[in-house]
Design an enzyme around this catalytic site. Structure first.
Site, PDB file in Angstrom:
ATOM      1  N   LYS A  61       0.840  -1.199   0.000  1.00 51.68           N
ATOM      2  CA  LYS A  61       0.000   0.000   0.000  1.00 51.68           C
ATOM      3  C   LYS A  61       0.884   1.261   0.000  1.00 51.68           C
ATOM      4  CE  LYS A  61      -3.864  -2.286   2.353  1.00 51.68           C
ATOM      5  NZ  LYS A  61      -4.748  -2.277   3.539  1.00 51.68           N
ATOM      6  N   TYR A 101     -12.496  -2.701  -3.262  1.00 54.15           N
ATOM      7  CA  TYR A 101     -13.081  -2.747  -1.918  1.00 54.15           C
ATOM      8  C   TYR A 101     -14.608  -2.628  -1.972  1.00 54.15           C
ATOM      9  CZ  TYR A 101      -8.542  -2.418   0.509  1.00 54.15           C
ATOM     10  OH  TYR A 101      -7.279  -2.669   1.020  1.00 54.15           O
ATOM     11  N   ASN A 164      -1.773  -0.113   7.366  1.00 56.34           N
ATOM     12  CA  ASN A 164      -1.295  -1.481   7.619  1.00 56.34           C
ATOM     13  C   ASN A 164      -0.456  -2.092   6.491  1.00 56.34           C
ATOM     14  OD1 ASN A 164      -3.387  -1.953   5.910  1.00 56.34           O
ATOM     15  ND2 ASN A 164      -4.578  -3.238   7.295  1.00 56.34           N
ATOM     16  N   HIS A 167      -1.712  -5.424   1.347  1.00 54.70           N
ATOM     17  CA  HIS A 167      -2.984  -6.107   1.094  1.00 54.70           C
ATOM     18  C   HIS A 167      -2.712  -7.530   0.645  1.00 54.70           C
ATOM     19  CE1 HIS A 167      -6.921  -7.143  -0.572  1.00 54.70           C
ATOM     20  NE2 HIS A 167      -6.246  -7.612  -1.605  1.00 54.70           N
ATOM     21  N   GLU A 178      -9.771 -10.290  -7.767  1.00 53.45           N
ATOM     22  CA  GLU A 178      -8.829  -9.174  -7.653  1.00 53.45           C
ATOM     23  C   GLU A 178      -7.740  -9.235  -8.731  1.00 53.45           C
ATOM     24  OE1 GLU A 178      -7.475  -9.347  -3.601  1.00 53.45           O
ATOM     25  OE2 GLU A 178      -9.432  -8.801  -2.800  1.00 53.45           O
TER      26      GLU A 178
HETATM   27  N1  UDP Z   1      -9.615  -0.803   7.431  1.00 57.45           N
HETATM   28  C1  UDP Z   1      -9.638   0.350   8.208  1.00 57.45           C
HETATM   29  N2  UDP Z   1     -10.358   0.328   9.354  1.00 57.45           N
HETATM   30  C2  UDP Z   1     -11.070  -0.755   9.775  1.00 57.45           C
HETATM   31  C3  UDP Z   1     -11.055  -1.910   8.978  1.00 57.45           C
HETATM   32  C4  UDP Z   1     -10.322  -1.899   7.806  1.00 57.45           C
HETATM   33  O1  UDP Z   1      -8.997   1.334   7.871  1.00 57.45           O
HETATM   34  O2  UDP Z   1     -11.714  -0.696  10.850  1.00 57.45           O
HETATM   35  C5  UDP Z   1      -8.843  -0.797   6.183  1.00 57.45           C
HETATM   36  C6  UDP Z   1      -7.468  -1.498   6.327  1.00 57.45           C
HETATM   37  O3  UDP Z   1      -6.541  -0.810   5.506  1.00 57.45           O
HETATM   38  C7  UDP Z   1      -7.769  -2.873   5.770  1.00 57.45           C
HETATM   39  C8  UDP Z   1      -8.718  -2.528   4.642  1.00 57.45           C
HETATM   40  O4  UDP Z   1      -9.545  -1.504   5.165  1.00 57.45           O
HETATM   41  O5  UDP Z   1      -6.593  -3.524   5.352  1.00 57.45           O
HETATM   42  C9  UDP Z   1      -9.566  -3.662   4.154  1.00 57.45           C
HETATM   43  O6  UDP Z   1     -10.258  -4.243   5.223  1.00 57.45           O
HETATM   44  P1  UDP Z   1     -10.419  -5.805   5.382  1.00 57.45           P
HETATM   45  O7  UDP Z   1     -11.416  -6.050   6.454  1.00 57.45           O
HETATM   46  O8  UDP Z   1     -10.688  -6.390   4.031  1.00 57.45           O
HETATM   47  O9  UDP Z   1      -9.011  -6.258   5.946  1.00 57.45           O
HETATM   48  P2  UDP Z   1      -7.784  -7.008   5.216  1.00 57.45           P
HETATM   49  O10 UDP Z   1      -8.375  -8.026   4.279  1.00 57.45           O
HETATM   50  O11 UDP Z   1      -6.970  -5.961   4.511  1.00 57.45           O
HETATM   51  O12 UDP Z   1      -7.027  -7.657   6.327  1.00 57.45           O
HETATM   52 MG    MG Z   2      -9.823  -7.856   2.790  1.00 55.29          MG
END
Ligand code: UDP
Ligand code: MG
Length: 203
Positions: A61, A101, A164, A167, A178
């Protein structure tokens, strides 16, 4: 039955007289038996291949790119033994991101997520290998870095959910969707890696 025996006998005689074409026609007489023999001889059908050809989408990211973490993240997947089959750097459009997303559009954090993910370039990759979807989720760690274990990418390089670093697709279906979204078919390579026989026993 007698007719068949005569036919086979005639063919065998011709075979021993060295006619190659006859070999082919004999093969067509007993296709099922040949197939069974092939299996019995230990030549397993390549049914297990799809597992080894599993692919997933990993993206560094914008915070990961800005913090010069691209190399370290690639290294983790390389040293685990996975095969890189696609790689590019791009500035993501809001349109692409909203498709990526799509399940999160109604979440309260979505506007910030959109802003974060379009704030700079990302490096997006496709990695291939045995159970790569699941394994890479474990390597990347918990969505919330505060809960991510040390040794995972998020656990080693970040501390807050809003930044974080990386991805990783979360399922086989998600990965397929994706990969199609981010890459054209011609951007993905099918190639033989010379360490293939060293990383697992061939099925
Ligand atoms: N995210 C965020 N706040 C939250 C949950 C998710 O900013 O409370 C962001 C974070 O960057 C995350 C992304 O949204 O990686 C996608 O969320 P997902 O639940 O799909 O998590 P991931 O698959 O990335 O672990
Ligand atoms: Mg995800």
């Amino acid at each position: 039955m007698v007719m068949l025996q005569r036919f086979v006998f005639k063919r065998l005689r011709l075979f021993y007289s060295g006619n190659q074409e006859i070999t082919k026609s004999l093969l067509t007489i007993f296709p099922a038996a040949l197939l069974d023999g092939h299996r019995a001889a230990g030549h397993r059908a390549k049914s297990s291949l799809p597992d080894f050809k599993e692919r997933t989408l990993i993206a560094v990211k914008p915070d990961g790119v800005q913090r010069h973490l691209v190399g370290q993240i690639i290294q983790r997947f390389e040293q685990r033994g996975f095969k890189l089959v696609g790689l590019k750097m791009l500035q993501v459009s809001e349109d692409l991101l909203s498709q990526h997303y799509c399940e999160l559009r109604s979440k309260p954090f979505y506007p910030q997520l959109l802003h974060y993910m379009t704030s700079g370039p990302v490096v997006v990759m496709v990695w291939e290998g045995f159970k790569v979807v699941n394994t890479s989720r474990m390597m990347v760690g918990h969505t919330n870095p505060a809960e991510a274990k040390a040794g995972t990418v998020r656990g080693d390089f970040s501390f807050h959910i809003s930044r974080n670093v990386v991805h990783a697709s979360d399922s086989l279906e998600g990965a397929q969707r994706e990969i199609q979204l981010w890459f054209e078919n011609k951007e993905l390579l099918t190639w033989d890696c010379c360490d293939q026989k060293l990383t697992c026993e061939e099925e």
